[in-house]
Design an enzyme around this catalytic site. Structure first.
Site, PDB file in Angstrom:
ATOM      1  CE  LYS A  70      -2.719  -4.312   1.995  1.00 57.68           C
ATOM      2  NZ  LYS A  70      -3.708  -3.604   2.845  1.00 57.68           N
ATOM      3  CB  SER A 145      -5.777  -2.489  -0.052  1.00 55.88           C
ATOM      4  OG  SER A 145      -5.337  -2.283   1.268  1.00 55.88           O
ATOM      5  CB  SER A 169      -7.387  -2.279   3.628  1.00 60.87           C
ATOM      6  OG  SER A 169      -7.652  -1.279   2.678  1.00 60.87           O
TER       7      SER A 169
END
Length: 454
Positions: A70, A145, A169
């Site tokens: 990520k 996210s 997220s």
């Protein structure tokens, strides 16, 4: 091969039925074919370098497995932009502790997964890499996210993905991409770097995958005990149990959480599967005022964000998106009395959850199905105006505020064919019980087999 989960791929590597070079080649070919229309993988590294690294990967439980990290997590030698133009060219010299664990375990880091700017907002778009699109409908958002991670998993571009969860997220993108996402109990996965260990406990890293066994595989590595972080309670260890659990269905929290039509019905039907498995499911009245939770959450979130990112606003205000500026200004305006009141509410809610006579709380993973990818955020749900960029994700706050373990499992699809998920929230430290319940659900439903038409 890449259509199978990570556990299967790793077994094939160990058995010699596929080589690490072959798996990497197939993975990169898949990314080349699929990623241009999805935009989940960013900062992809050079093919020849990756093929060479795959053959030389160190021995370990992930030896030879391609992974993308990520883009909020420091990764040595690879641009880590946080989705911000201020860090467009930022190449860390060292890995975060979690990435270092993955490399030691033999994972081959191929690049990054897309995320919103500094992870703010459950919709993965930013001025550096653009929008990540939902594999089930490319006109829709992949969530966030960890949206890039969720979309990469759903499209079989990777078999395992890391994520992080402050405000859903690991849960929202899992639900919207028809995969599993797990927010562990706070402290199970040790945080990164020096700094405060007590006041800012809203966020944690965790795993995403297409099977529960893969979640546990990655979580065991992410949660390696770190003596530098006294909150570190790892490593995660699975626990065998046949216990029947008491599940409390909270739905829309007595009407406090506005829902798009169809979300509640779909999720309640998914939760009723547990009754067929011998568990009890009870509809609960709201156990705590939703507005109090929201007050505490927004104060503590803005205050934490301001502590981290206020220097960027002062230095380069033109590079700060409006939502981040709003968060920073709110955080800087908070008084000591504000923070004390928010922490008292958080403490009351933690005491409330500890006294509950259920083992699991169940809620939808979002209040709306995946929305238009060109939106910044939904302005309203079912005619109700959203008063902030993140109010539509209020439903994830109960777990986040007190660091409870929360697993998102697939719940099925909307009438338009986009996925939704259900949160299964356990007591602090009961991560294995939550994952065991998810494994039972996985075996009874197998929504993962309903992959996108790609």
């Amino acid at each position: 091969m890449i259509k199978h989960d990570a556990t299967y791929q790793l077994a094939a590597l160990r058995a010699g039925t596929v080589t690490a070079r072959e798996l990497m080649t197939t993975t990169l070919d898949r990314i080349n074919d699929i990623n241009p229309g999805i935009n989940a993988i960013v900062a992809l590294r050079d093919r020849d370098t990756l093929l060479d690294e795959a053959e030389r990967a160190p021995q370990g439980p992930l030896q030879g497995l391609p992974m993308a990290i990520k883009d909020l997590t420091e990764t040595a030698g690879i641009v880590t932009s946080y989705g911000s133009p201020a860090f467009r060219d930022h190449v860390p010299a060292a890995d975060s502790p979690m990435v270092a664990r993955l490399r030691r375990a033999g994972a081959v880091i191929i690049g990054k997964t897309n995320t919103p700017e500094f992870g703010l907002g459950s919709h993965s778009y930013n001025p550096v890499y653009g929008v990540t699109r939902n594999p089930y409908d490319r006109t829709r958002s992949a969530g966030g996210s960890s949206g890039g991670a969720g979309a990469a998993l759903a499209t079989r571009m990777v078999a395992l993905a890391d994520g992080s969860d402050m405000m859903g997220s690991l849960r929202n993108p899992a639900g919207w991409n028809n995969v599993f996402g797990f927010r562990p109990s706070y402290g199970l996965v040790a945080g990164s770097g020096p700094g405060d260990l007590f006041l800012a406990q809203l966020s944690t890293e965790g795993p995403m995958a297409r099977s529960i066994r893969d979640l546990e595989l990655l979580l065991a590595i992410q949660s390696e005990h770190d003596p530098r972080h006294p909150h570190s309670s790892g490593p995660y260890r699975p626990e065998a149990t046949g216990a029947k659990l008491r599940i409390g269905w909270l739905g829309n929290w007595g009407g406090a959480y506005t829902m798009e039509p169809g979300v509640l019905e779909l999720c309640e039907a998914a939760v009723r599967v547990f009754e067929d498995l011998g568990h009890s499911v009870t509809a609960l009245a709201p156990p705590f005022p939703a507005e109090a939770l929201w007050e505490a959450w927004t104060l503590l979130r803005s205050w934490t964000i301001a502590g981290n990112l206020a220097p960027l606003l002062r230095k380069s205000p033109e590079l700060v998106k409006p939502e981040l500026q709003w968060e920073i200004e709110r955080g800087l305006a908070a008084t000591a009395a504000d923070i004390r009141r928010a922490s008292a509410i958080r403490s009351d809610w933690f005491r409330c959850t500890a006294r509950m006579k259920v083992d699991i709380l169940a809620l939808p993973s979002a209040q709306i199905f995946a929305f238009d990818a060109d939106w910044h955020w939904p302005q309203q749900i079912a005619g109700t105006t959203m008063d902030s960029y993140h109010r539509w994700m209020e439903i994830v706050v109960p777990a986040s505020l007190t660091g409870l373990p929360a697993l998102c499992v697939p719940a099925g699809f909307s009438s338009e064919g986009t996925p939704m998920g259900v949160q299964l929230i356990g007591h602090r430290g009961q991560d294995a019980a939550v994952l065991n319940l998810g494994r039972e659900y996985e075996a009874a439903t197998d929504w993962i087999a309903c992959g996108p038409a790609i």
